[in-house]
Scaffold this active site. Structure first.
Site, PDB file in Angstrom:
ATOM      1  N   CYS A 150      50.985  12.757  77.862  1.00  0.00           N
ATOM      2  CA  CYS A 150      52.305  13.303  78.193  1.00  0.00           C
ATOM      3  C   CYS A 150      52.779  12.894  79.582  1.00  0.00           C
ATOM      4  O   CYS A 150      53.984  12.901  79.850  1.00  0.00           O
ATOM      5  CB  CYS A 150      52.303  14.823  78.051  1.00  0.00           C
ATOM      6  SG  CYS A 150      51.058  15.651  79.065  1.00  0.00           S
ATOM      7  N   GLU A 190      54.890  23.024  77.865  1.00  0.00           N
ATOM      8  CA  GLU A 190      54.574  21.732  78.480  1.00  0.00           C
ATOM      9  C   GLU A 190      55.036  20.646  77.510  1.00  0.00           C
ATOM     10  O   GLU A 190      54.429  20.449  76.450  1.00  0.00           O
ATOM     11  CB  GLU A 190      53.072  21.621  78.744  1.00  0.00           C
ATOM     12  CG  GLU A 190      52.491  22.757  79.577  1.00  0.00           C
ATOM     13  CD  GLU A 190      53.077  22.848  80.969  1.00  0.00           C
ATOM     14  OE1 GLU A 190      53.776  21.888  81.386  1.00  0.00           O
ATOM     15  OE2 GLU A 190      52.853  23.860  81.647  1.00  0.00           O
TER      16      GLU A 190
END
Length: 502
Positions: free
Chosen positions: A286, A252
């Site tokens: 993020c 990720e």
């Protein structure tokens, strides 16, 4: 009914209840234990892994009750210690808004655990698979089996939730879990290690603290699956280390998440939702909006709308208790370098607050960078901070083309009510997730997969997707006692092959 006396690390089963050792929820937390818990010796890490492998071999398919119990303990570990968690994260950041910690660290973990417990029995159930008529009356099924031991390398921006959310899926799938939290949040990492020792036996779930060398040794262990959350640069190193053991990985990685504001969007609404997504945790998310693409004619009005949204969210500016600090001196220097370069190239920079230096960490104000050119680092690199580039484009088609021609982001936000534009965006672009008329909240839906594609990562977890990520889909073919497959044995005759359509 009296509670049976238990000893730490052992499980007692009686006719009425199961009891695990859970020392007092109010036991004092000692950050100085961090050095005692550091494990830089690769052999010690391997010993931890071997311990979990041995435990998994003795119980390779935990029951639904056992899995639910582990998920419940994970949730209780977070619920009962949310004050200590907020305090530890606050200490690591210099200042982290307590509401943000509860919203982004505690709530997602409790919700994910509850969702997994509720749906676990259905997820575990074998699935029937269709059998071609030539092989009937045989039966086929898919059994979902645990992989074994799952490793998790967690980042610093959300040091609690991003360490434990993958663990929810891994434990639900029946695996054992080892976690390496970030060395940039030592207080939170030490708390996580200490609480894990209280609520779990080390062969169920353990936390390994240490520096970057420990992280490298951790990534080199022969896990059955390894999940990493962080930058693309470190993600490549993790993937290389895992490849030596043929360990499958989930990465990720974030990236340049765009927010498109179309000409039919309500500017006040778009500004408010982008401001929320951008300046939650001071932009250190993020999936935060990395930059905004908007019709050039509406750019001035959007800037004013953003001013209003920031003022409404943080009336005292950066002095507000609800506005968080940037984690670490290196992050501050990197962000200031991005902004200095933009200024040097003539970009208009609008600071919506004052800078504050704290005893540990810094509060950097929400800042707009208007129309930066494509060669600047603030456009080339993920911002991951409170700077927001705002870029005027010709129209929606130009914005979509810019997104389509760029690297695939972890998320894509678009503010438009036009169904044709929404369909075009879905069909022509690639991203980990898509949100219309809002930001961030897709991550709060446990049933939605969370993961990137291309430069933003590989693989996804959360909910049933996470359960499958950490499971092996094992094929089962059950042949009936009476069947016709013997007719497919040699010697083969042409008329028979023609009859079968072969």
């Amino acid at each position: 009914m009296g509670t049976p006396e238990v000893k730490r690390g052992r499980r007692l089963t009686s006719r009425w209840q199961k009891a695990y050792i859970v020392p007092s929820a109010r036991a004092p937390f000692h950050p100085h234990r961090l050095m005692e818990m550091c494990m830089t010796d690769a052999r010690a890490l391997q010993a931890r892994l071997d311990q979990q492998r041995h435990a998994f071999a003795t119980e390779p398919f935990p029951s639904a009750a056992t899995r639910r119990d582990r998920l419940t303990r994970l949730a209780n570990m977070t619920r009962h210690h949310r004050d200590e968690i907020a305090q530890a994260i606050h200490q690591d950041f210099g200042h982290r808004a307590e509401a943000e910690t509860r919203l982004a660290e505690v709530f997602p973990l409790l919700q994910a655990s509850r969702h997994a417990r509720r749906h676990l029995k259905r997820w575990m159930r074998p699935r029937r698979a269709a059998v071609p008529w030539r092989l009937q009356p045989a039966q086929a099924r898919i059994h979902r089996q645990p992989l074994g031991v799952v490793g998790i390398i967690a980042p610093a921006n959300y040091p609690w939730s991003l360490a434990l959310l993958p663990a929810v899926d891994a434990l639900a799938a029946g695996n054992r879990v080892m976690i390496k939290p970030s060395e940039q949040t030592p207080t939170t990492s030490a708390l996580l290690a200490q609480l894990a020792e209280r609520y779990f036996a080390p062969e169920e779930l353990c936390v390994v603290t240490g520096d970057a060398d420990t992280a490298r040794a951790f990534a080199s262990l022969p896990f059955d699956h390894l999940l990493f959350t962080g930058s693309a640069c470190i993600g490549r190193e993790v993937a290389r280390a895992a490849a030596a053991n043929l360990t499958p990985v989930t990465l990720e990685l974030g990236g340049k998440t765009p927010a498109i504001v179309a000409d039919d969007a309500d500017l006040a609404h778009a500004a408010r939702r982008i401001a929320f997504g951008k300046w939650l945790n001071a932009g250190q998310t993020c999936i935060a909006p990395d930059h905004v693409l908007i019709d050039a004619a509406r750019l001035p009005a959007f800037i004013e709308a953003i001013r209003g949204a920031v003022k409404a969210f943080y009336p005292q500016g950066t002095a507000s208790e609800d506005y968080s600090a940037v984690l670490g001196e290196s992050a501050r220097l990197r962000l200031e370098g991005l902004l200095d370069e933009a200024r040097d190239h003539g970009c208009r920079v609008i600071e919506l607050g004052e800078r504050q230096s704290l005893d540990q960490g810094n509060k950097l104000p929400p800042t707009l960078v208007v129309d930066p050119t494509a060669n600047l680092a603030i456009i080339q690199e993920e911002v991951f901070g409170p700077w927001l580039p705002v870029i005027g484009v010709r129209d929606f088609d130009a914005a979509l083309a810019r997104v389509t021609n760029g690297p695939s982001p972890l998320a894509l936000y678009a503010f438009t009510d036009d169904p044709t534009r929404r369909r075009r965006l879905l069909e022509q672009s690639r991203s980990g997730g898509v949100v219309f008329n809002d930001t961030l909240w897709h991550y709060a839906v446990p049933a939605l997969p969370f993961g990137g594609i291309g430069e933003s990562g590989m693989g996804a977890y959360q909910g049933e997707t996470g359960f499958l990520r950490f499971s092996h889909q094992r094929s089962l073919f059950l042949q009936a006692r009476r069947n016709a497959v013997g007719l497919l044995d040699p010697p083969w005759r042409r008329w028979w092959l023609r009859l079968l359509g072969l």
